[in-house]
Design a protein around this motif. Sequence first.
Motif, PDB file in Angstrom:
ATOM      1  N   ARG A 199       0.859  -1.189   0.000  1.00 19.84           N
ATOM      2  CA  ARG A 199       0.000   0.000   0.000  1.00 19.84           C
ATOM      3  C   ARG A 199       0.890   1.232   0.000  1.00 19.84           C
ATOM      4  NH1 ARG A 199      -4.919   0.229   3.931  1.00 19.84           N
ATOM      5  NH2 ARG A 199      -5.846  -0.685   2.065  1.00 19.84           N
ATOM      6  N   LEU A 200       0.524   2.209  -0.823  1.00 19.43           N
ATOM      7  CA  LEU A 200       1.207   3.497  -0.872  1.00 19.43           C
ATOM      8  C   LEU A 200       0.165   4.578  -0.640  1.00 19.43           C
ATOM      9  CD1 LEU A 200       3.828   4.818  -3.293  1.00 19.43           C
ATOM     10  CD2 LEU A 200       1.672   6.043  -3.136  1.00 19.43           C
ATOM     11  N   ASP A 219      -3.217   0.560  -3.855  1.00 13.87           N
ATOM     12  CA  ASP A 219      -3.062  -0.764  -3.262  1.00 13.87           C
ATOM     13  C   ASP A 219      -2.621  -1.748  -4.340  1.00 13.87           C
ATOM     14  OD1 ASP A 219      -3.786  -0.258  -0.561  1.00 13.87           O
ATOM     15  OD2 ASP A 219      -5.897  -0.220  -1.116  1.00 13.87           O
ATOM     16  N   LEU A 220      -1.366  -2.154  -4.272  1.00 15.36           N
ATOM     17  CA  LEU A 220      -0.823  -3.142  -5.209  1.00 15.36           C
ATOM     18  C   LEU A 220      -1.019  -4.515  -4.565  1.00 15.36           C
ATOM     19  CD1 LEU A 220       2.428  -1.252  -6.238  1.00 15.36           C
ATOM     20  CD2 LEU A 220       0.172  -1.191  -7.326  1.00 15.36           C
ATOM     21  N   LEU A 221      -2.241  -5.017  -4.661  1.00 14.20           N
ATOM     22  CA  LEU A 221      -2.639  -6.227  -3.952  1.00 14.20           C
ATOM     23  C   LEU A 221      -2.865  -7.394  -4.902  1.00 14.20           C
ATOM     24  CD1 LEU A 221      -5.308  -4.705  -1.528  1.00 14.20           C
ATOM     25  CD2 LEU A 221      -2.899  -5.158  -1.061  1.00 14.20           C
ATOM     26  N   GLU A 222      -2.694  -8.578  -4.324  1.00 15.30           N
ATOM     27  CA  GLU A 222      -3.012  -9.828  -5.007  1.00 15.30           C
ATOM     28  C   GLU A 222      -3.745 -10.721  -4.025  1.00 15.30           C
ATOM     29  OE1 GLU A 222       0.995  -9.908  -7.755  1.00 15.30           O
ATOM     30  OE2 GLU A 222       0.915 -11.211  -6.003  1.00 15.30           O
ATOM     31  N   ARG A 277      -5.938  -7.924  -7.501  1.00 20.25           N
ATOM     32  CA  ARG A 277      -6.716  -7.059  -6.599  1.00 20.25           C
ATOM     33  C   ARG A 277      -6.172  -5.636  -6.583  1.00 20.25           C
ATOM     34  NH1 ARG A 277      -9.333 -10.440  -2.627  1.00 20.25           N
ATOM     35  NH2 ARG A 277      -9.959 -12.298  -3.763  1.00 20.25           N
ATOM     36  N   THR A 278      -5.294  -5.320  -7.507  1.00 20.51           N
ATOM     37  CA  THR A 278      -4.634  -4.012  -7.554  1.00 20.51           C
ATOM     38  C   THR A 278      -5.621  -2.928  -7.968  1.00 20.51           C
ATOM     39  OG1 THR A 278      -2.458  -4.965  -7.922  1.00 20.51           O
ATOM     40  CG2 THR A 278      -2.792  -2.722  -8.700  1.00 20.51           C
ATOM     41  N   HIS A 279      -5.612  -1.837  -7.221  1.00 20.10           N
ATOM     42  CA  HIS A 279      -6.538  -0.739  -7.463  1.00 20.10           C
ATOM     43  C   HIS A 279      -5.990   0.531  -6.833  1.00 20.10           C
ATOM     44  CE1 HIS A 279      -7.540  -2.351  -3.496  1.00 20.10           C
ATOM     45  NE2 HIS A 279      -7.875  -1.100  -3.186  1.00 20.10           N
ATOM     46  N   HIS A 280      -6.701   1.636  -7.020  1.00 18.23           N
ATOM     47  CA  HIS A 280      -6.341   2.868  -6.325  1.00 18.23           C
ATOM     48  C   HIS A 280      -7.613   3.553  -5.857  1.00 18.23           C
ATOM     49  CE1 HIS A 280      -7.078   5.976  -9.604  1.00 18.23           C
ATOM     50  NE2 HIS A 280      -7.155   4.840 -10.280  1.00 18.23           N
ATOM     51  N   GLU A 323       0.973  -2.850 -15.587  1.00 17.61           N
ATOM     52  CA  GLU A 323       2.287  -2.223 -15.397  1.00 17.61           C
ATOM     53  C   GLU A 323       2.258  -1.352 -14.138  1.00 17.61           C
ATOM     54  OE1 GLU A 323       4.296  -1.272 -19.490  1.00 17.61           O
ATOM     55  OE2 GLU A 323       2.282  -0.376 -19.467  1.00 17.61           O
ATOM     56  N   PRO A 324       2.128  -1.974 -12.973  1.00 22.07           N
ATOM     57  CA  PRO A 324       1.912  -1.180 -11.759  1.00 22.07           C
ATOM     58  C   PRO A 324       3.028  -0.190 -11.430  1.00 22.07           C
ATOM     59  CG  PRO A 324       2.295  -3.480 -11.226  1.00 22.07           C
ATOM     60  CD  PRO A 324       2.155  -3.401 -12.702  1.00 22.07           C
TER      61      PRO A 324
END
Length: 179
Positions: free
Chosen positions: A36-37, A67-70, A81-84, A105-106
């Motif tokens: 998370r950033l 949130d760079l999630l998986e 699961r990546t989103h902002h 390309e996160p």
Amino acid sequence: MLYLFGFERIGVAVSDIYFVDPNPTPGQEGAERGVRLELRRLEPGELKGSIYSARPITVDRPIWRVDLLESVSGTPGSFDRTHHHPGVKGWEPGRRVFDSRLSEEPLKWLAERLGDLEGVLDQAGVGRDEVSPADVSGLRERAPEIVEAVGRLLDTVRTAAPETPAGAESATSVRASWL
């Protein structure tokens, strides 16, 4: 792990995260993990002693979140699961926004957003007067360093055994993270 990059009135906080949503939307069930950033407001405090004393620093409310999630049960590197959250109201994030480019390309997407603080603020509905020119130039200049730290933390999360925080096996709500 927590990284904090501070500028004049804003900072970037980065942390690993393990998360189980107690009320997931369909297709978002199950544990998530990743990085998370948050773009946060910073405030330096007054010295509490001599000129040599440590200075208090307040890491205040978020302005924007990525949130760079998986999913823990999914394929590492899927960013499924990546989103902002383009907007934050007080301490609460706005809705999750899934962007195919962010998942594909996160780190490139993140670098572009960090290099365009004014655009991020506009999208978040935050006045540009909340940041200084030093914040804009500092973030743009340090974006590669921040993205590198995010990449290292993602690698750490991925290569670590998918640990479940203590007591989380049967929990319906879990959040293990600084952020």
